[in-house]
Design a protein around this motif. Structure first.
Motif, short mmCIF file in Angstrom:
data_model
loop_
_atom_site.label_atom_id
_atom_site.label_comp_id
_atom_site.label_asym_id
_atom_site.label_seq_id
_atom_site.Cartn_x
_atom_site.Cartn_y
_atom_site.Cartn_z
N HIS A 180 27.20 -17.86 35.24
CA HIS A 180 26.95 -19.33 35.69
C HIS A 180 27.82 -19.60 36.98
O HIS A 180 28.69 -18.82 37.18
CB HIS A 180 27.42 -20.46 34.71
N ALA A 181 27.10 -20.76 37.69
CA ALA A 181 27.75 -20.97 38.85
C ALA A 181 29.02 -21.80 38.93
O ALA A 181 30.00 -21.78 39.87
CB ALA A 181 26.87 -21.78 39.92
N THR A 182 29.20 -22.68 37.66
CA THR A 182 30.37 -23.39 37.55
C THR A 182 31.03 -23.31 36.47
O THR A 182 30.21 -22.88 35.41
CB THR A 182 30.01 -24.81 37.77
N GLU A 188 29.50 -25.56 28.77
CA GLU A 188 28.44 -26.26 28.18
C GLU A 188 27.44 -25.07 27.40
O GLU A 188 27.03 -25.45 26.26
CB GLU A 188 27.49 -26.98 29.22
N GLU A 189 27.30 -24.01 27.97
CA GLU A 189 26.60 -22.81 27.50
C GLU A 189 27.17 -22.51 26.08
O GLU A 189 26.68 -22.13 25.15
CB GLU A 189 26.38 -21.58 28.40
N HIS A 245 32.29 -17.34 23.19
CA HIS A 245 33.35 -17.23 23.97
C HIS A 245 33.19 -17.74 25.36
O HIS A 245 32.16 -17.58 26.03
CB HIS A 245 33.79 -15.91 24.07
N PHE A 246 33.89 -18.55 25.93
CA PHE A 246 34.12 -18.98 27.19
C PHE A 246 35.19 -17.90 28.01
O PHE A 246 36.14 -17.89 27.76
CB PHE A 246 34.59 -20.51 27.45
N LEU A 247 34.42 -17.21 28.94
CA LEU A 247 35.12 -15.93 29.45
C LEU A 247 35.68 -16.10 30.63
O LEU A 247 36.30 -15.49 31.33
CB LEU A 247 34.27 -14.83 29.63
N VAL A 269 31.87 -15.50 39.61
CA VAL A 269 30.81 -16.03 38.67
C VAL A 269 31.56 -16.38 37.41
O VAL A 269 32.57 -15.82 36.96
CB VAL A 269 29.75 -14.91 38.11
N TRP A 270 31.11 -17.37 36.56
CA TRP A 270 31.78 -18.13 35.35
C TRP A 270 30.86 -17.21 34.19
O TRP A 270 29.53 -17.27 34.29
CB TRP A 270 31.49 -19.48 35.23
N ALA A 271 31.46 -16.94 33.29
CA ALA A 271 30.63 -16.03 32.25
C ALA A 271 30.94 -16.66 30.83
O ALA A 271 31.90 -17.34 30.21
CB ALA A 271 31.25 -14.82 32.11
N THR A 272 29.88 -16.50 29.88
CA THR A 272 30.12 -16.80 28.25
C THR A 272 29.45 -15.13 27.57
O THR A 272 28.81 -14.65 28.18
CB THR A 272 29.19 -17.66 27.93
#
Length: 493
Positions: A180-182, A188-189, A245-247, A269-272
């Protein structure tokens, strides 16, 4: 009654043995020749397929696509994220060579010492590292985001103490990996997928769950936040049934995955990541089943209705079959999976016991006299109650009964969890109550040290900090220090 049913250990005698017996006798799985691994048999796999199909549909409805990534991961990849490798290092199976050869003494085959790999490979315990190395090639601009990918795969974690479905060295699962971009989009994901898992558990598995956040000690290795759904089994132990998980940017930084944002600036980048496994099979068994065998929720049962003819000769069977054929067609037209067991190799009593053992939700028995009276005998697996219903309109009656069974076994499981959930104020009270099993709501000061002390002294862990729990401030049951809210302690599988 079938011999298999007579040999099934009672839950009250030995719950653990009951579980092991049931997995084998209900034809779900068996031990394999490989230590800690299992063979999932056709009936067990049919249940997993139903789970997989429904989850896959739910994932795609939320915009995710399936892909597949390699089973083997270069060892150097794991070392790039320090917390991640520390979390999985003891469970990794390592490939060191790529060839065998005949032993010089003719005793068999041996590893060819000349075939050692330049870099050792890890059989995936989870796929964050190989996937984020791949995402580096996929992501360049904010226009490439988000990436919403899931894979259905097997993983290997070299567990020392195993139990079929609940904890095995190799198991089947799905693992979602999104970019994700933010930060807000990634958070939220993570919450969205937690809710997908919760909906699946409750609406399809009929398993009530508590949604929460893991403590730092229980968090996924490499995550900034781990969300979980926790279920209670009949013996009062908790079972972690799905995690999201919010990574943060940890894996993006480890693998240098950046993108140019809308302001034309580079950014990580932001990840889950999120996953459930064949452990859900264990949850299904231990939440609903009884001393007679499996109790399957109709929404996931491979066979929702079985019809057993009662006859004395071939002529009677032919007449019964003429009546049953349109019943089968009408049930299938309503989307109900039905089996007409007219095989002549087993007596009706054996069939009854077998389908009871395998948890088929509804059994219809029909004989010549039933046809004359225009009725059919109906038995529901959840309560073992029998009744007679008119053949006319039986498909509508059965469809309603299946939903009633689905609701009933959920309500029964929820009532059990509520009866086994208790609140304590002091550590002495906690030590007494934890011996009775169940979920214990208690205040905790938020420190890993206190959490470790409780674990060492009672074998109970913090299952989660409930998202909708009691947020009234208090004092820690162990230290007396301030506590923001009550958390759930339990012993677990």
């Amino acid at each position: 009654m079938a011999k298999e049913l007579k040999d099934l250990t009672k839950r009250s005698d030995n719950y653990s043995q009951w579980y092991n017996d049931l997995v084998v006798k209900a034809d779900l799985a068996e031990q394999s020749a490989v230590r800690g691994c299992m063979v999932i048999k056709p009936y067990g796999y049919a249940i997993w397929e139903k789970m997989q199909q429904q989850l896959d549909k739910m994932f795609k409805e939320t915009g995710h696509q399936n892909a597949y990534f390699p089973l083997l991961i270069p060892k150097s990849f794991l070392s790039r994220e320090a917390e991640h490798v520390e979390g999985f290092a003891k469970e990794c199976a390592v490939v060191t060579h790529h060839r065998l050869k005949n032993a010089p003494d003719g005793s068999g085959v041996v590893v060819d010492p000349d075939a050692r790999l330049e870099e050792e490979l890890i059989i995936r315990p989870t796929s964050e590292t190989i996937i984020w190395n791949t995402y580096r090639n996929w992501i360049h601009s904010y226009r490439d985001l988000p990436i919403l990918v899931n894979q259905w795969a097997n993983v290997m974690r070299w567990e020392m103490r195993t139990r079929m479905f609940l904890r095995t060295a190799e198991f089947l699962w799905q693992e979602g990996h999104t970019a994700h971009a933010t930060r807000d989009e990634a958070m939220e994901e993570a919450v969205k997928m937690l809710n997908v898992y919760s909906d699946f558990a409750e609406k399809y598995m009929a398993v009530p769950v508590i949604k929460g956040v893991k403590s730092a000690n229980e968090r996924f290795a490499g995550a900034l936040e781990t969300y979980t759904i926790e279920a209670m089994m009949q013996d009062g132990k908790a079972l972690q049934s799905g995690t999201s998980h919010f990574l943060g940017q940890n894996f993006a930084k480890a693998f240098d995955v950046t993108f140019v944002n809308k302001e034309n600036q580079p950014e990580y980048v932001w990840a889950t990541s999120w996953g459930v496994s064949t452990r859900l099979m264990g949850a299904l068994i231990m939440t609903h089943s009884d001393d007679n065998g499996l109790v399957l929720p109709p929404h996931l049962a491979p066979i929702q209705v079985v019809i057993v003819p009662i006859y004395k000769n071939a002529e009677q069977l032919a007449d019964i079959s003429k009546t049953v054929t349109p019943i089968v067609e009408k049930l299938r037209a309503k989307g109900i999976s039905v089996k007409y067991d007219d095989a002549d190799n087993r007596r009706p009593g054996f069939k009854f016991a077998d389908y009871e053992l395998k948890g088929v939700p509804v059994r219809l028995a029909i004989g010549a006299r039933d046809i004359e009276n225009g009725v059919v005998e109906v038995m529901r697996r959840d309560t073992l109650e029998k009744s007679e219903l008119p053949i006319e309109g039986i498909e509508t009656s059965v469809a309603a009964l299946l939903e009633e069974i689905q609701d009933n076994i959920y309500a029964k499981a929820l009532k059990h969890r509520q009866s086994m959930t208790r609140t304590v104020e002091t550590y002495d009270e906690f030590k007494t109550e934890i011996e009775k099993g169940g979920f214990i709501l208690a205040h905790w000061d938020g420190t890993p040290e206190t959490e470790e002390k409780v674990k060492e002294e009672t074998k109970a862990t913090i299952r989660c900090i409930p998202l909708d729990g009691d947020t009234t401030p208090g004092v820690c049951m162990v230290t007396g220090r301030p506590s923001k809210q009550r958390v759930i302690f339990a012993r677990n599988y």
